[in-house]
Design an enzyme around this catalytic site. Structure first.
Site, PDB file in Angstrom:
ATOM      1  N   GLU A   1      25.238   5.038  13.310  1.00  0.00           N
ATOM      2  CA  GLU A   1      25.325   4.039  12.252  1.00  0.00           C
ATOM      3  C   GLU A   1      25.543   4.591  10.857  1.00  0.00           C
ATOM      4  OE1 GLU A   1      20.781   4.809  12.812  1.00  0.00           O
ATOM      5  OE2 GLU A   1      22.573   4.722  14.065  1.00  0.00           O
TER       6      GLU A   1
ATOM      7  N   HIS B   1      22.392  -1.999  11.995  1.00  0.00           N
ATOM      8  CA  HIS B   1      21.738  -0.877  11.310  1.00  0.00           C
ATOM      9  C   HIS B   1      22.140  -0.770   9.839  1.00  0.00           C
ATOM     10  CE1 HIS B   1      19.474   1.295  14.278  1.00  0.00           C
ATOM     11  NE2 HIS B   1      20.506   1.560  15.063  1.00  0.00           N
TER      12      HIS B   1
ATOM     13  N   HIS C   1      25.356  -3.538  17.382  1.00  0.00           N
ATOM     14  CA  HIS C   1      24.142  -2.737  17.206  1.00  0.00           C
ATOM     15  C   HIS C   1      24.263  -1.839  15.978  1.00  0.00           C
ATOM     16  CE1 HIS C   1      20.739  -0.206  18.874  1.00  0.00           C
ATOM     17  NE2 HIS C   1      21.308   0.673  18.061  1.00  0.00           N
ATOM     18  N   GLU C   2      25.377  -1.118  15.900  1.00  0.00           N
ATOM     19  CA  GLU C   2      25.547  -0.180  14.773  1.00  0.00           C
ATOM     20  C   GLU C   2      25.638  -0.914  13.444  1.00  0.00           C
ATOM     21  OE1 GLU C   2      24.927   2.784  15.487  1.00  0.00           O
ATOM     22  OE2 GLU C   2      25.077   2.467  17.641  1.00  0.00           O
TER      23      GLU C   2
ATOM     24  N   GLY D   1      26.269   7.294  22.061  1.00  0.00           N
ATOM     25  CA  GLY D   1      27.199   6.176  22.222  1.00  0.00           C
ATOM     26  C   GLY D   1      27.897   5.857  20.919  1.00  0.00           C
ATOM     27  N   ALA D   2      27.113   5.812  19.845  1.00  0.00           N
ATOM     28  CA  ALA D   2      27.651   5.534  18.516  1.00  0.00           C
ATOM     29  C   ALA D   2      26.585   5.916  17.493  1.00  0.00           C
ATOM     30  CB  ALA D   2      28.031   4.057  18.378  1.00  0.00           C
TER      31      ALA D   2
END
Length: 843
Positions: free
Chosen positions: A256, A293, A289-290, A253-254
């Protein structure tokens, strides 16, 4: 079996000078790496994978070396212990696996283009340059990047570019960081910038296939997330900039990467004027979310992959903490309850599931650790539980101390619990340990015996499970003050139920707020009391009632037959969260009906009965100042009406399609999926198939592409479905990153199941060659197990996958998924007749 050898024990890098020259035309890379570090042994190893090494020098002198492909290693000797410099010249090629350094493909106005990006987590930095590719091996990096540059192209990396000389882009020295967080990219990109209150430069980058305003939402969320985290963590963002880059081809999805976060396009760019609220929420939480991190994972990093949960679980919780602060009207914690909690509870009930903290015995097993339902969702629930116990003040104080003590270094789970324990004055480790180190979770049985409340705990299983008498320290969170805060015993008794009921004035409930990772089985006395008037409860409590009953039914501890009559109690709820739970249960009923039978027709009528008042109330079009709940509920009820073959809904959806057939992208985003599904199912043709497939190829709008995928995979025409399956291996039509969604859609379609099942068995080697070695690869097996439901399919699943049990990284998944299908087949066999009677009686 190959065991992991930690190269860092023998050679500890302090600094890398990396020169990389990329030629996009030939897909070749030339590179030179100088590693300055400390040798702890005269025999050292450096990670490399698929690199053509031409020269190795140690402290300026050429040195013999040995390649060990089985262990991704380059072995050499050094003359002395202590500081040494190792220089390595090498060549390699761009990959097409979305790992290492790879091209992303896209089109602008019919012209095919590519940009180059990177993906180094978990252990793919070694495919880009020789390194000690372990999270503990933190170092600083100087990157020099050259490529066949065209005018106007942008070049990005973890740190700001400081100058360009002779076509080489030089970047500032990084802070001390792990190799898997190194990142760079270049190509014909557009950008938008802003700056945080503390002076951090924020940028969003995407290809020019996107409209400029599609970058605005991500830019705003990124800026405000960084500002929120600086305040919440009481720790400044450590870098000068935070770049967010949308890549057209991206497996996860992605990711960090420190200072250069990479995303799937669908999870960063969106049309601010026509994107559904749930998609905006998803994009916002992924960005948050990222960026969580950047501190938790990047500034302080797990020491080894067995503590992967330490990164992911924490970021998974913090994305909701952040977005709840930034967009409070969204009530984003309800999304956590609707998505994360049930995913964790479902997966964690299968015997053989991994614990949150799990040892890694084999290099190939590292990627298999990324079990989203456990490492992300269950782990986040553990942290939510801890947060509820210690409070935000202690959480923030503990985190501040944790960052100060371990910044630019590595940590273990125990380090976090110690920091939180000191800040809260609680033995957090003792409470949390039983949850992190043990797989599974308990069902707490609550019953009235001789006017006493008796609570007992036992591990809950869906399907066959080997009960080894595990116990947990359970935060009971009851609405009765007389119930203990923590239950560590197997069974406890609280005297005087009747007087407690009269004193408290409401039904006894356990796990109020649904913050703890267990479910509750009430006896008939307590459950009847709770179900007397469910509408008086808040949305989370109503969701929890349905969620726990559904799981108990899946575990064969109650029958779905008893749940069906309850559904109408929730049907007219104005809470989106309740509707999410309601339609989750009704979707689970589909496994009990055979396609094209009276039973299926009865279920469709039940869908219509449950949705009729809501679709009448909400209609197909948003109204000004519509509530968040109504916006999130509408997709459920229109989708239910289309599944139920509601004649009025079919006609209304068709009318909207016809009115917008030349501008389908402009259809209101929250109902667009249902409109397209309706058109394909009920008015499908080869012309419509071709039109939608072409629009999917041309569009850069991730939401729209997902809607088309959902529609085309729901087709009933076997000719169209055959043509669709034939496109699975055509990367220009269906990108490998999207293949799982297309495969799943066809497999879940009764008319397409055989086609998809045959395809994956016949083309497994192609699939492994294309996306194998990627952390998402095992999920192809997971989604199959979510769908198959007959004895015949179970036998075929075993026949195909059991010979692969010895493949590292697949073993646990295959064993678990056999149990998942077995339990479903058994459940259907035992409950089908009674469930179908209950559906008929509910009409």
């Amino acid at each position: 079996m190959t065991e992991i050898t930690r190269f860092y024990n023998d050679f500890q890098p302090a600094h890398y000078d990396i020169y990389i020259d990329v030629n996009r035309e030939t897909k070749r890379i030339k590179g030179t790496v100088k590693i300055t570090g400390v040798a702890k042994s005269t025999d050292i190893a450096i990670h490399q994978k698929n690199l053509n090494i031409s020269l190795v020098e140690v402290s300026g002198k050429q040195r013999e070396f040995e390649l060990d492909e089985a262990n991704d290693a380059l072995h050499l000797t050094v003359d002395k212990l202590g500081e040494v410099e190792v220089k390595i010249d090498y060549e390699t090629k761009l990959t097409d696996s979305m790992m290492g350094i790879y091209p992303s493909y896209y089109e602008v106005d019919g012209v095919k283009k590519q940009i180059i990006g990177t993906q180094f987590e978990t252990n793919f930095a070694r495919q880009a340059f020789p390194c000690i590719d372990e999270p503990e091996a933190k170092a600083t990096f100087d990157l020099a990047l050259k490529y066949d540059e065209k005018p106007g192209e942008l070049t990005l990396a973890n740190m700001p570019e400081n100058h360009v000389e002779d076509g080489v882009h030089y970047f500032d020295t990084t802070v001390r960081m792990s190799t898997y967080l190194v990142a760079f990219a270049f190509g014909d990109l557009q950008a938008k910038y802003t700056e945080t209150k503390s002076g951090v430069k924020i940028g969003v980058f995407a290809t020019k296939a996107h409209k400029p305003n599609e970058l605005d939402f991500g830019l705003d969320i990124a800026k405000r997330s960084i500002e929120f985290y600086e305040d919440f963590y009481e720790t400044p963002y450590p870098l000068p900039h935070s770049w967010q880059l949308a890549l057209p081809d991206f497996s996860a999805g992605a990711m960090e990467n420190w200072g250069l976060v990479t995303y799937r396009e669908a999870y960063l760019t969106l049309d601010p004027d026509n994107t559904s609220l749930d998609m905006k929420q998803l994009v916002a939480t992924i960005i948050a979310h990222e960026l969580a991190h950047q501190w938790f994972g990047d500034l302080v990093t797990m020491k080894w992959w067995d503590d992967l949960w330490l990164n992911e679980s924490f970021a998974n919780m913090m994305e909701y903490v952040a977005i709840d602060a930034l967009e409070p009207e969204w009530r984003i914690w309800e999304t956590f309850q609707a998505a994360e909690a049930p995913a964790a509870l479902q997966r964690d009930a299968t015997d053989g599931v991994q614990s949150v903290h799990v040892q890694v015995e084999n290099p190939a097993e590292i990627d298999a650790l990324f079990d989203g339902a456990i490492v992300y969702a269950k782990g986040a629930r553990m942290l939510v539980m801890v947060r509820a116990l210690i409070g935000d003040d202690a959480l923030r104080a503990g985190l501040k101390n944790y960052f100060e003590e371990h910044q630019y270094n590595n940590a273990t789970g125990a380090d976090l619990w110690n920091a939180l324990g000191k800040a809260s004055g609680m033995d957090v480790l003792a409470i949390i340990n039983s949850w992190l180190e043990q797989p599974g979770y308990p069902v707490v049985t609550a019953k009235v015996v001789n006017n006493d409340v008796v609570l007992s705990q036992q591990q809950f299983f869906i399907g066959e499970g080997h009960d080894v008498k595990r116990q947990w320290q359970i935060p009971l969170s009851s609405n009765y003050a007389e119930i203990p805060t923590i239950m560590s015993e197997k069974e406890i008794t609280i005297a005087g139920y009747q007087s407690l009921r009269e004193k408290n004035g409401e039904p006894l409930r356990i796990n109020v707020g649904n913050n703890s990772h267990f479910i509750v089985k009430y006896d008939d006395t307590l459950l009847s009391d709770i179900l007397g008037d469910v509408t008086k409860y808040d949305s989370i409590t109503q969701l929890q009632i349905l969620q726990d009953l559904r799981l108990l039914a899946e575990g064969n501890q109650v029958s779905y037959e008893t749940i069906v009559p309850l559904l109408s109690k929730f049907a007219d709820s104005k809470y989106a969260l309740v509707n999410t739970a309601l339609y989750s249960v009704t979707k689970n009923l589909r496994k009990f009906v055979t396609p094209h039978t009276t039973e299926e027709q009865n279920l469709k009528e039940l869908y219509n009965k449950l949705s009729e008042h809501q679709i009448e109330r909400l209609g197909w079009k948003q109204t000004p100042n519509e509530s968040v709940d109504d916006q999130l509920t509408r997709p459920y009820v229109v989708g239910a009406a289309i599944y139920g073959d509601n004649e009025q809904a079919i006609a209304q959806a068709h009318e909207l399609f016809v009115a917008n057939k030349d501008k389908l992208l402009s259809l209101q985003a929250d109902v667009r999926a249902a409109i397209l599904v309706n058109e394909v199912k009920n008015f499908g043709s080869s012309e419509l198939f071709s039109q939608l497939l072409e629009e999917h190829r041309q569009s850069a709008d991730g939401s729209y592409k997902a809607d088309i995928c959902g529609a085309l995979t729901s087709a009933k025409d076997p000719v169209i479905l055959r043509e669709l399956v034939d496109k699975f291996e055509d990367a220009e039509t269906i990108k490998p990153q999207d293949l799982r969604a297309w495969f799943t859609g066809v497999l879940a379609n009764d008319e397409g199941e055989q086609l998809a099942w045959d395809w994956i068995r016949n083309e497994w080697q192609w699939l492994e060659d294309t996306v194998g070695g990627d952390m998402e690869f095992t999920t192809f097996i997971t989604v199959i197990a979510r769908i198959l439901r007959t004895d015949k399919r179970l036998s075929e699943f075993k026949e195909f996958f059991e010979p692969k049990l010895a493949v590292p990284g697949l073993t646990r998944e295959i064993k678990m998924d056999i149990k998942v299908i077995e339990s479903r087949v058994k459940l259907i066999d035992e409950q089908k007749d009674s469930v179908n009677r209950a559906i008929k009686e509910a009409l």
